[in-house]
Design an enzyme around this catalytic site. Structure first.
Site, PDB file in Angstrom:
ATOM      1  N   LYS A 113      -8.704   6.093   0.935  1.00 17.86           N
ATOM      2  CA  LYS A 113      -7.550   5.373   0.389  1.00 17.86           C
ATOM      3  C   LYS A 113      -7.694   3.866   0.617  1.00 17.86           C
ATOM      4  O   LYS A 113      -7.418   3.059  -0.268  1.00 17.86           O
ATOM      5  CB  LYS A 113      -6.260   5.882   1.054  1.00 17.86           C
ATOM      6  CG  LYS A 113      -5.823   7.232   0.537  1.00 17.86           C
ATOM      7  CD  LYS A 113      -4.882   7.948   1.479  1.00 17.86           C
ATOM      8  CE  LYS A 113      -4.666   9.383   0.977  1.00 17.86           C
ATOM      9  NZ  LYS A 113      -4.048  10.260   1.943  1.00 17.86           N
ATOM     10  N   GLN A 161      -0.140  10.457   6.652  1.00 18.97           N
ATOM     11  CA  GLN A 161      -1.133  11.495   6.392  1.00 18.97           C
ATOM     12  C   GLN A 161      -0.717  12.807   7.065  1.00 18.97           C
ATOM     13  O   GLN A 161      -0.401  12.840   8.253  1.00 18.97           O
ATOM     14  CB  GLN A 161      -2.507  11.020   6.901  1.00 18.97           C
ATOM     15  CG  GLN A 161      -3.649  11.933   6.542  1.00 18.97           C
ATOM     16  CD  GLN A 161      -3.920  12.025   5.037  1.00 18.97           C
ATOM     17  OE1 GLN A 161      -3.775  11.046   4.305  1.00 18.97           O
ATOM     18  NE2 GLN A 161      -4.293  13.199   4.569  1.00 18.97           N
ATOM     19  N   ASP A 217       4.101   9.215  -1.894  1.00 17.22           N
ATOM     20  CA  ASP A 217       3.677  10.623  -1.901  1.00 17.22           C
ATOM     21  C   ASP A 217       4.648  11.471  -2.728  1.00 17.22           C
ATOM     22  O   ASP A 217       4.313  12.582  -3.134  1.00 17.22           O
ATOM     23  CB  ASP A 217       3.706  11.179  -0.468  1.00 17.22           C
ATOM     24  CG  ASP A 217       2.326  11.345   0.128  1.00 17.22           C
ATOM     25  OD1 ASP A 217       1.380  11.580  -0.644  1.00 17.22           O
ATOM     26  OD2 ASP A 217       2.215  11.240   1.361  1.00 17.22           O
TER      27      ASP A 217
END
Ligand code: GUN
Length: 286
Positions: free
Chosen positions: A55, A99, A122
């Site tokens: 990322k 994460q 997300d």
């Protein structure tokens, strides 16, 4: 017959060039501001670390501002919540991602709830989930969005088709079912308590599998010419394997997304797209 393989890298290339050209315009409109992504990583899980590095790298290529808060596996929940609060208040950060999975001492729900929903790239915050359910503008979770872009790429019209989703996770199964419904498909969601998985899968014009059980889906479970999207990723020794038994499924399906190389390489690009969306919203741009 042998199915065509759809590689996410190829689909992502088109989307990346769209991001690059949009960024150039946005930089001018915003007086040089750039999208900022803040990532929180708790612990040393190798797969999570690899995703976070990926990322960061991709963000750099686009010229995004990137911040990674990497803390030890035994970090207390209140300290993770504090990190999120800092990122919520940081004007240079437009998107926040924590994460997953998180260590056991940390309540995943509490952490997701703490993210400002306007920065929830997300799409896991209850506000964004609710917006997705009710058909309002929301951040669409990256992996389901990648699957939809793959279907777009092969010009697949979902209207009136039967989509069978195997797996009911909050990250993939549930959101993808909603996205398929939005495109006017008939959707069946299967899970570990579905009595005859093979019979249901055989009804699917599209079968999306996100379970994490190598070889779960075999050729005898697939209708002729179906599109099979494999989201499962399991590490077996040195190799990454999907939920689909490619050798038998490729003899009946029209398209398959392979593991590795199918959906996976697209998810980071989807995250970059969501971060760009958050950046635009912050600047009042569509
Ligand atoms: N871990 C595996 N997939 C994901 C994802 O899409 N988002 C986050 N935050 N963590 C993940």
């Amino acid at each position: 017959m042998s199915a065509k393989f759809v590689y996410g890298k190829e689909v992502a290339t088109t989307i990346r060039s769209q991001i690059v050209s949009e960024l150039a315009t946005l930089k001018e409109l915003t007086g040089g501001d750039v999208p900022g992504l803040g990532v929180v990583l708790v612990g040393e899980d190798p797969a999570s670390r690899a995703y976070v590095v990926g990322k960061q790298k991709r963000g750099k290529v686009f010229g995004y501002h990137s911040v990674v808060r990497h803390v030890p596996a035994d970090t207390k929940q209140k300290d993770v919540l504090h990190l999120i609060e800092e990122l919520n208040e940081d004007d240079s950060i437009h998107g926040i991602l924590v994460q997953l999975p998180l260590p056991d001492q940390i309540d995943e729900k509490a952490v997701i709830d703490a993210i400002n929903h306007k920065k929830d790239v997300d799409g896991f915050h209850p506000r964004n989930v609710g917006n997705l359910v009710s058909g309002k503008d929301s951040f669409i979770p990256c992996t389901p969005n990648a699957c939809m872009k793959i279907l777009e790429h092969i010009h697949y019209d979902l209207k009136g088709k039967h989509v069978v989703v195997v797996g009911r996770s909050n990250i993939v199964g549930k959101p993808i079912s909603l996205l398929m419904l939005r495109q006017h498909a008939t959707v069946t969601v299967c899970h570990s308590n579905t009595p005859d998985l093979a019979a249901v899968c055989r009804e699917g014009d599209v079968v999306v599998v996100a379970v994490g059980e190598p070889g779960l889906i075999t050729g005898d479970m697939i209708k002729k010419n179906a599109v099979v999207i494999d989201v499962g990723v399991t590490r077996v020794g040195e190799k990454l394997v999907g939920d689909v038994d490619v050798e038998s499924v490729k003899e009946v399906a029209s398209y398959i997304t392979p593991v590795p190389g199918g959906v996976g390489p697209m998810t980071i690009t989807m995250l970059m797209l969501n971060t760009l969306q958050a950046f635009k919203r912050k600047h009042g741009l569509k």
